[in-house]
Design a protein around this motif. Sequence first.
Motif, PDB file in Angstrom:
ATOM      1  N   PHE A 105      -4.283   1.664  -1.535  1.00  0.00           N
ATOM      2  CA  PHE A 105      -5.009   2.384  -0.554  1.00  0.00           C
ATOM      3  C   PHE A 105      -6.284   2.203  -0.873  1.00  0.00           C
ATOM      4  CE2 PHE A 105      -1.378   5.306  -0.022  1.00  0.00           C
ATOM      5  CZ  PHE A 105      -1.105   5.100   1.396  1.00  0.00           C
ATOM      6  N   ASP A 106      -6.932   1.558  -1.720  1.00  0.00           N
ATOM      7  CA  ASP A 106      -8.117   1.024  -2.303  1.00  0.00           C
ATOM      8  C   ASP A 106      -8.448  -0.122  -1.251  1.00  0.00           C
ATOM      9  OD1 ASP A 106      -8.486   2.818  -4.172  1.00  0.00           O
ATOM     10  OD2 ASP A 106      -7.872   1.578  -5.791  1.00  0.00           O
ATOM     11  N   ARG A 107      -7.781  -0.460  -0.468  1.00  0.00           N
ATOM     12  CA  ARG A 107      -7.805  -1.780   0.610  1.00  0.00           C
ATOM     13  C   ARG A 107      -8.534  -1.356   1.805  1.00  0.00           C
ATOM     14  NH1 ARG A 107      -4.423  -6.303   0.306  1.00  0.00           N
ATOM     15  NH2 ARG A 107      -5.519  -6.833   2.001  1.00  0.00           N
ATOM     16  N   ALA A 108      -9.965  -1.210   1.604  1.00  0.00           N
ATOM     17  CA  ALA A 108     -10.745  -0.840   2.999  1.00  0.00           C
ATOM     18  C   ALA A 108     -10.533  -1.815   4.145  1.00  0.00           C
ATOM     19  CB  ALA A 108     -12.168  -0.614   2.559  1.00  0.00           C
ATOM     20  N   ASP A 109     -10.226  -3.128   3.485  1.00  0.00           N
ATOM     21  CA  ASP A 109     -10.046  -4.024   4.711  1.00  0.00           C
ATOM     22  C   ASP A 109      -8.829  -3.842   5.398  1.00  0.00           C
ATOM     23  OD1 ASP A 109      -8.786  -4.740   2.514  1.00  0.00           O
ATOM     24  OD2 ASP A 109      -8.169  -6.558   3.079  1.00  0.00           O
ATOM     25  N   VAL A 110      -7.930  -2.960   4.897  1.00  0.00           N
ATOM     26  CA  VAL A 110      -6.682  -2.718   5.686  1.00  0.00           C
ATOM     27  C   VAL A 110      -6.756  -1.076   6.257  1.00  0.00           C
ATOM     28  CG1 VAL A 110      -4.302  -2.310   5.352  1.00  0.00           C
ATOM     29  CG2 VAL A 110      -5.074  -4.084   4.107  1.00  0.00           C
ATOM     30  N   TRP A 111      -7.276  -0.214   5.529  1.00  0.00           N
ATOM     31  CA  TRP A 111      -7.135   1.126   6.056  1.00  0.00           C
ATOM     32  C   TRP A 111      -8.303   1.389   6.590  1.00  0.00           C
ATOM     33  CZ3 TRP A 111      -2.333   2.342   5.573  1.00  0.00           C
ATOM     34  CH2 TRP A 111      -1.606   1.570   4.323  1.00  0.00           C
TER      35      TRP A 111
ATOM     36  N   GLU B  26       7.941  -2.911   5.001  1.00  0.00           N
ATOM     37  CA  GLU B  26       7.291  -4.230   5.816  1.00  0.00           C
ATOM     38  C   GLU B  26       6.142  -4.884   4.885  1.00  0.00           C
ATOM     39  OE1 GLU B  26       5.941  -2.083   9.171  1.00  0.00           O
ATOM     40  OE2 GLU B  26       8.013  -1.978   9.961  1.00  0.00           O
ATOM     41  N   SER B  27       5.367  -5.535   5.545  1.00  0.00           N
ATOM     42  CA  SER B  27       4.421  -6.172   4.911  1.00  0.00           C
ATOM     43  C   SER B  27       3.319  -5.274   4.672  1.00  0.00           C
ATOM     44  CB  SER B  27       3.841  -7.728   5.451  1.00  0.00           C
ATOM     45  OG  SER B  27       2.704  -8.246   5.021  1.00  0.00           O
ATOM     46  N   SER B  28       2.853  -5.022   3.400  1.00  0.00           N
ATOM     47  CA  SER B  28       1.685  -3.937   3.359  1.00  0.00           C
ATOM     48  C   SER B  28       1.201  -3.954   1.962  1.00  0.00           C
ATOM     49  CB  SER B  28       2.543  -2.469   3.530  1.00  0.00           C
ATOM     50  OG  SER B  28       1.712  -1.344   3.140  1.00  0.00           O
ATOM     51  N   PRO B  29       0.014  -3.294   1.574  1.00  0.00           N
ATOM     52  CA  PRO B  29      -0.395  -3.173   0.140  1.00  0.00           C
ATOM     53  C   PRO B  29       0.395  -2.150  -0.512  1.00  0.00           C
ATOM     54  CG  PRO B  29      -2.026  -3.032   1.802  1.00  0.00           C
ATOM     55  CD  PRO B  29      -0.909  -3.066   2.752  1.00  0.00           C
ATOM     56  N   LEU B  30       1.382  -1.668   0.106  1.00  0.00           N
ATOM     57  CA  LEU B  30       2.282  -0.676  -0.846  1.00  0.00           C
ATOM     58  C   LEU B  30       3.687  -1.328  -0.920  1.00  0.00           C
ATOM     59  CD1 LEU B  30       1.370   2.651   1.003  1.00  0.00           C
ATOM     60  CD2 LEU B  30       0.472   1.695  -1.018  1.00  0.00           C
ATOM     61  N   HIS B  31       3.859  -2.598  -0.366  1.00  0.00           N
ATOM     62  CA  HIS B  31       5.159  -3.431  -0.554  1.00  0.00           C
ATOM     63  C   HIS B  31       5.356  -3.475  -2.051  1.00  0.00           C
ATOM     64  CE1 HIS B  31       8.423  -6.251  -0.616  1.00  0.00           C
ATOM     65  NE2 HIS B  31       8.586  -5.809   0.551  1.00  0.00           N
ATOM     66  N   PRO B  32       6.678  -3.175  -2.597  1.00  0.00           N
ATOM     67  CA  PRO B  32       7.074  -3.382  -4.056  1.00  0.00           C
ATOM     68  C   PRO B  32       6.529  -4.824  -4.654  1.00  0.00           C
ATOM     69  CG  PRO B  32       8.775  -2.489  -2.779  1.00  0.00           C
ATOM     70  CD  PRO B  32       7.859  -2.860  -1.794  1.00  0.00           C
ATOM     71  N   ASP B  33       6.291  -5.792  -3.606  1.00  0.00           N
ATOM     72  CA  ASP B  33       5.979  -7.199  -4.319  1.00  0.00           C
ATOM     73  C   ASP B  33       4.559  -7.210  -4.447  1.00  0.00           C
ATOM     74  OD1 ASP B  33       8.808  -7.794  -4.633  1.00  0.00           O
ATOM     75  OD2 ASP B  33       8.877  -8.835  -2.666  1.00  0.00           O
ATOM     76  N   ASP B  34       3.798  -6.299  -4.117  1.00  0.00           N
ATOM     77  CA  ASP B  34       2.380  -6.302  -4.110  1.00  0.00           C
ATOM     78  C   ASP B  34       1.790  -5.357  -4.909  1.00  0.00           C
ATOM     79  OD1 ASP B  34      -0.403  -5.457  -3.136  1.00  0.00           O
ATOM     80  OD2 ASP B  34      -0.002  -6.816  -1.350  1.00  0.00           O
ATOM     81  N   PRO B  35       0.862  -6.063  -5.708  1.00  0.00           N
ATOM     82  CA  PRO B  35       0.213  -5.190  -6.759  1.00  0.00           C
ATOM     83  C   PRO B  35      -0.447  -3.910  -6.275  1.00  0.00           C
ATOM     84  CG  PRO B  35      -0.729  -7.454  -6.668  1.00  0.00           C
ATOM     85  CD  PRO B  35       0.022  -7.339  -5.293  1.00  0.00           C
ATOM     86  N   GLY B  36      -0.618  -3.779  -5.052  1.00  0.00           N
ATOM     87  CA  GLY B  36      -1.137  -2.405  -4.482  1.00  0.00           C
ATOM     88  C   GLY B  36      -0.020  -1.145  -4.710  1.00  0.00           C
TER      89      GLY B  36
END
Length: 201
Positions: free
Chosen positions: A31-37, A72-82
């Motif tokens: 959720f720190d990804r301002a470019d996404v949210w 789905e592809s997201s900064p919250l996906h288990p494979d993503d550091p986010g």
Amino acid sequence: MTKNANATAEAPVPTVADDAVLILVDVQKGFDRADVWGERNNPDAEANIAALVAAWERTGRPIVLVRHDSVESSPLHPDDPGNAFKDVVAAVKAELLVTKQVNSAFYGTPDLHAWLTARGANQIVIAGIQTNMCNETTARMAGNLGYDVLFPIDAMHTFGLTGPDGDTMTADELSRATATSLHGGGFAKVVRTADLLAATE
């Protein structure tokens, strides 16, 4: 004059039960990804979450961590550091970790409602991310299930959104709408972190 989205001047001072469960929803690095949210509100959210954690740990009240594992592809996906928890909650000694793929923490694994019922918990405090999404959905369902829900509006944040008519509501406007809906609908008591902290002593 429009009040600040985090203002709850008319909210009653809460009573916090000795076994009140603090539920920390989706306090994740993605959720720190301002470019996404986009633009968030309430820069004090993390500090207020930390204060609640400290109070709950000091008084021995139970804490539940909830993590969103996006399918789905997201900064919250288990494979993503986010997907990882933010530092403010990373070291929390939670009694339960719930993982979910939808908004409500009550539709996760393990079953949050069953866990709360088994320990006889009636009061819950919801904090985390996002105010008008997973926090509000969890609070509405908790209210329907009969829980006494405390909703510290200043211990959470959200992001602006564009509606079907193309108009955009700011994060503060959405937070204010959430506070109004939960309060007016009787789903939760919308409170301030400071009042919760005072009530835990």
